[in-house]
Design a protein around this motif. Sequence first.
Motif, short mmCIF file in Angstrom:
data_model
loop_
_atom_site.label_atom_id
_atom_site.label_comp_id
_atom_site.label_asym_id
_atom_site.label_seq_id
_atom_site.Cartn_x
_atom_site.Cartn_y
_atom_site.Cartn_z
N VAL A 165 0.84 -1.20 0.00
CA VAL A 165 0.00 0.00 0.00
C VAL A 165 0.87 1.24 0.00
N LEU A 166 1.93 1.22 0.80
CA LEU A 166 2.81 2.38 0.90
C LEU A 166 3.62 2.60 -0.38
N ARG A 167 3.94 1.54 -1.10
CA ARG A 167 4.64 1.71 -2.37
C ARG A 167 3.77 2.45 -3.37
N GLU A 168 2.47 2.18 -3.36
CA GLU A 168 1.58 2.81 -4.32
C GLU A 168 0.98 4.13 -3.80
N HIS A 169 0.88 4.23 -2.48
CA HIS A 169 0.34 5.45 -1.85
C HIS A 169 1.23 5.78 -0.64
N PRO A 170 2.37 6.42 -0.87
CA PRO A 170 3.34 6.64 0.20
C PRO A 170 2.84 7.48 1.37
N ASP A 171 1.76 8.24 1.16
CA ASP A 171 1.26 9.11 2.22
C ASP A 171 0.24 8.39 3.12
N THR A 172 0.11 7.08 3.00
CA THR A 172 -0.87 6.33 3.79
C THR A 172 -0.41 6.18 5.23
N VAL A 173 -1.37 6.28 6.15
CA VAL A 173 -1.11 6.07 7.59
C VAL A 173 -2.10 5.02 8.09
N LEU A 174 -1.57 4.05 8.81
CA LEU A 174 -2.43 3.06 9.47
C LEU A 174 -2.66 3.52 10.90
N LEU A 175 -3.92 3.74 11.26
CA LEU A 175 -4.30 4.16 12.60
C LEU A 175 -5.00 2.98 13.28
N VAL A 176 -4.42 2.49 14.36
CA VAL A 176 -4.99 1.38 15.13
C VAL A 176 -5.53 1.96 16.42
N ALA A 177 -6.83 1.77 16.66
CA ALA A 177 -7.48 2.37 17.84
C ALA A 177 -8.28 1.31 18.58
N GLY A 178 -7.82 0.96 19.77
CA GLY A 178 -8.53 -0.03 20.57
C GLY A 178 -7.55 -0.75 21.50
N LYS A 179 -8.10 -1.40 22.50
CA LYS A 179 -7.25 -2.13 23.44
C LYS A 179 -7.21 -3.60 23.10
N ALA A 180 -6.14 -4.26 23.51
CA ALA A 180 -6.00 -5.69 23.26
C ALA A 180 -6.89 -6.48 24.21
N TRP A 181 -7.44 -7.58 23.69
CA TRP A 181 -8.25 -8.49 24.50
C TRP A 181 -7.71 -9.90 24.29
N LYS A 182 -7.03 -10.41 25.32
CA LYS A 182 -6.41 -11.74 25.26
C LYS A 182 -5.53 -11.88 24.03
N ASP A 183 -4.75 -10.84 23.78
CA ASP A 183 -3.81 -10.80 22.67
C ASP A 183 -2.58 -10.03 23.14
N ASP A 184 -1.46 -10.24 22.46
CA ASP A 184 -0.19 -9.62 22.86
C ASP A 184 0.19 -8.55 21.85
N LEU A 185 0.16 -7.31 22.28
CA LEU A 185 0.48 -6.20 21.38
C LEU A 185 1.93 -6.22 20.91
N ARG A 186 2.78 -6.87 21.67
CA ARG A 186 4.21 -6.86 21.31
C ARG A 186 4.45 -7.50 19.94
N ARG A 187 3.65 -8.48 19.59
CA ARG A 187 3.88 -9.14 18.29
C ARG A 187 3.55 -8.21 17.13
N TYR A 188 2.58 -7.33 17.32
CA TYR A 188 2.25 -6.39 16.26
C TYR A 188 3.33 -5.30 16.15
N ARG A 189 3.81 -4.86 17.30
CA ARG A 189 4.88 -3.85 17.27
C ARG A 189 6.14 -4.42 16.62
N ALA A 190 6.46 -5.67 16.95
CA ALA A 190 7.63 -6.31 16.36
C ALA A 190 7.46 -6.47 14.85
N GLN A 191 6.26 -6.81 14.41
CA GLN A 191 5.98 -6.96 12.99
C GLN A 191 6.14 -5.63 12.26
N ILE A 192 5.65 -4.56 12.85
CA ILE A 192 5.78 -3.22 12.26
C ILE A 192 7.25 -2.84 12.12
N GLU A 193 8.03 -3.08 13.16
CA GLU A 193 9.46 -2.76 13.13
C GLU A 193 10.18 -3.59 12.08
N ALA A 194 9.85 -4.88 12.00
CA ALA A 194 10.52 -5.76 11.05
C ALA A 194 10.24 -5.35 9.61
#
Length: 380
Positions: free
Chosen positions: A222-251
């Motif tokens: 998406v960013l290659r075709e639309h570089p100005d795109t922003v992903l906004l994630v809004a909400g709390k985790a429920w029986k899930d680990d946010l660290r895996r999403y942060r690690a995925q974003i960094e990777a």
Amino acid sequence: MRAAIVEPVGGHGGMDYYDFGLCEALSKAGIEATLYTCDETSWRSRAFGVEIPYRGVFGAAPAWLRGLRHLRGTVRALVGARLKGARISHFHFFHVGPLELFGVLLARSLGMRVVVTAHDVQPFVERLSVPWMAARAYRMAARVIAQGRTAEKELGALLDVPASRIDVVPHGSYLPFVGEAPARGAARARLGLPEEARVLLFFGQIKAVKGLDLLIRAMPRVLREHPDTVLLVAGKAWKDDLRRYRAQIEALGIAESCVLHTRYIPDEDVAAYYAAADVVVLPYRRIYQSGVLLMAMSHGRPVVASDLPGMTEVVSDGVTGYLFAAGNAQALAARLAGVLGEDGELRRTAQRALRYVEEHHDWERIGAMTAACYRSALKG
């Protein structure tokens, strides 16, 4: 007719919108409804009663203590409702374990007719439900409400609920709660978002089955075709680990294009998130029906959603929203890249979606259907 609406989650998990919409609609249908819910729920209504027997059932207290508080709340709710003359106890289940089965058993012992809305026929975290308890609870219900044909089929196939006891009543819209939308620029400034960005919104509780990881995997294309795109994630985790999403974003090296508001979003802030978004993305792996989907459509936002049966009952591809092959990050990326280049069509799709929820998810109609379900329960 008096009815007890027993729904402990309330304002703790965003069920307050649904609860208030239902109770308001029931009052218009001639039902004297009282909502029994938790102490994280606030309300402003004279059309129906609200009582708060479920105190301290959420939070940091030990699980055993919260469980005891839940049992105490159920006793207070049902005994109090019966003393007031309620003949219907209407439960709302996302799973069935000892606490839920206890409520059904107590209601039956008090001579009340049980109605159950099956928000999730099978829980998305398996350990939360006990299969034999779920089967027994649903067997004891006079009527079971499915919010779509997908849930109706699974109630029969998985829990052996006879078709003759199932009523299909759709989930209501969020139109009564939308109000006047803030201007896009003001909403983005409030949320710290760039004014000219293309904003993709992932909203609501973060659960493994909701596929946030798929959306993150789709972002590089998406960013290659639309570089100005922003992903906004809004909400709390429920029986899930946010660290895996942060690690995925960094990777993936996309941290600068991701804004994570991973907390509970209070009611007064919800409109700003939708006003700031260009597209709401629902990349779910499993679903029966989606409050977030109807909330987005009620706010006039176009949606991109998985092509699961629970979604396709509401979203007609290219008409009231956009679909992609569930579980396929590449398909999601391609669909997002395509729709983000079609501003005019996005607006028209959102307008068609808004008209759809006005017509098919009107609360007054749902209140009348639910009242008819209660009458059937009393005859059974």
